[in-house]
Design a protein around this motif. Structure first.
Motif, PDB file in Angstrom:
ATOM      1  N   TRP A   1       0.747  -1.557   0.002  1.00  0.00           N
ATOM      2  CA  TRP A   1       0.527  -0.258   0.192  1.00  0.00           C
ATOM      3  C   TRP A   1       0.757   1.472   0.203  1.00  0.00           C
ATOM      4  CZ3 TRP A   1      -2.094  -4.081   4.417  1.00  0.00           C
ATOM      5  CH2 TRP A   1      -3.028  -4.663   3.144  1.00  0.00           C
TER       6      TRP A   1
ATOM      7  N   LEU B   1       0.427   4.331  -2.912  1.00  0.00           N
ATOM      8  CA  LEU B   1       0.311   5.416  -2.704  1.00  0.00           C
ATOM      9  C   LEU B   1       1.163   6.373  -2.888  1.00  0.00           C
ATOM     10  CD1 LEU B   1      -2.141   3.957  -0.186  1.00  0.00           C
ATOM     11  CD2 LEU B   1      -2.435   4.453  -2.673  1.00  0.00           C
TER      12      LEU B   1
ATOM     13  N   GLU C   1       2.337   6.936  -6.749  1.00  0.00           N
ATOM     14  CA  GLU C   1       1.591   7.687  -7.530  1.00  0.00           C
ATOM     15  C   GLU C   1       0.928   8.413  -7.106  1.00  0.00           C
ATOM     16  OE1 GLU C   1      -2.091   4.973  -7.194  1.00  0.00           O
ATOM     17  OE2 GLU C   1      -1.005   3.450  -7.772  1.00  0.00           O
ATOM     18  N   MET C   2       0.662   9.754  -5.677  1.00  0.00           N
ATOM     19  CA  MET C   2       0.184  10.685  -5.428  1.00  0.00           C
ATOM     20  C   MET C   2       1.358  11.681  -5.601  1.00  0.00           C
ATOM     21  SD  MET C   2      -2.497  10.780  -1.971  1.00  0.00           S
ATOM     22  CE  MET C   2      -1.158  10.272  -0.933  1.00  0.00           C
TER      23      MET C   2
ATOM     24  N   ASP D   1      -5.185  12.867  -3.604  1.00  0.00           N
ATOM     25  CA  ASP D   1      -6.221  12.074  -4.005  1.00  0.00           C
ATOM     26  C   ASP D   1      -7.010  11.860  -2.095  1.00  0.00           C
ATOM     27  OD1 ASP D   1      -7.576   9.812  -4.159  1.00  0.00           O
ATOM     28  OD2 ASP D   1      -7.901  10.399  -6.259  1.00  0.00           O
TER      29      ASP D   1
ATOM     30  N   LYS E   1      -7.053   8.433  -1.558  1.00  0.00           N
ATOM     31  CA  LYS E   1      -5.496   7.455  -1.628  1.00  0.00           C
ATOM     32  C   LYS E   1      -4.876   7.715   0.102  1.00  0.00           C
ATOM     33  CE  LYS E   1      -4.601   7.120  -6.435  1.00  0.00           C
ATOM     34  NZ  LYS E   1      -3.421   7.335  -7.679  1.00  0.00           N
TER      35      LYS E   1
END
Length: 155
Positions: free
Chosen positions: A99, A103, A106-107, A113, A116
């Motif tokens: 996780w 995450l 990605e952010m 987000d 997220k």
């Protein structure tokens, strides 16, 4: 002496890493919504780079040290305790790669987000509790060893 040095290193890193993770969980992740959408991707990218020395390196050293403890441990630490310490490290590592790492990466590209961030905070408790349990285990083993030493009048 080697086993004692390995345990001392483990106990220090377990406590240090648990404190770092609890700080991230309660303080750092809590400010994500306040960073602002425009600068969030840059903030996370900078944070990920800055985390190498104070967070990632100690976590890797803790993983290695807990693995070594399974093989080389002091007499006051049972094989079960050493195995538990290593297993807790595997739990936090699995959580990190399942996780948190994904995450945050990605952010760092897409920006803030809500979903997220909520997932990051919720799943990071797995990692936080595993590291806190490991620090507690190190403390219990250390206190038991000290008690045994001083209960029999040793210097």
């Amino acid at each position: 002496m080697t086993a004692l040095l390995v345990f001392g290193t483990f106990a220090f890193l377990a406590t240090f890493t648990a404190g770092s993770m609890l700080t991230l969980q309660l303080q750092h992740y809590a400010i994500y919504p306040h960073v602002g959408r425009d600068g969030f991707a840059g903030y996370i990218a900078a944070n990920n780079r800055a985390a190498v020395v104070p967070v990632i390196v100690p976590a890797i050293l803790l993983l290695v040290t807990s693995a070594v403890l399974v093989i080389v441990r002091p007499a006051f630490m049972t094989r079960v305790e050493a195995s538990m310490a290593f297993a807790l490290n595997l739990v936090q590592l699995a959580s990190t790669f399942r996780w948190q790492r994904r995450l945050q990466a990605e952010m760092a590209v897409t920006g803030y987000d809500n979903a997220k961030t909520a997932m990051l905070v919720a799943t990071n408790w797995i990692r936080t509790f595993a590291l806190l349990a490991q620090a507690l285990l190190a403390s219990v083993v250390l206190i038991r060893a000290l008690h045994a030493t001083y209960a029999f009048g040793a210097p």
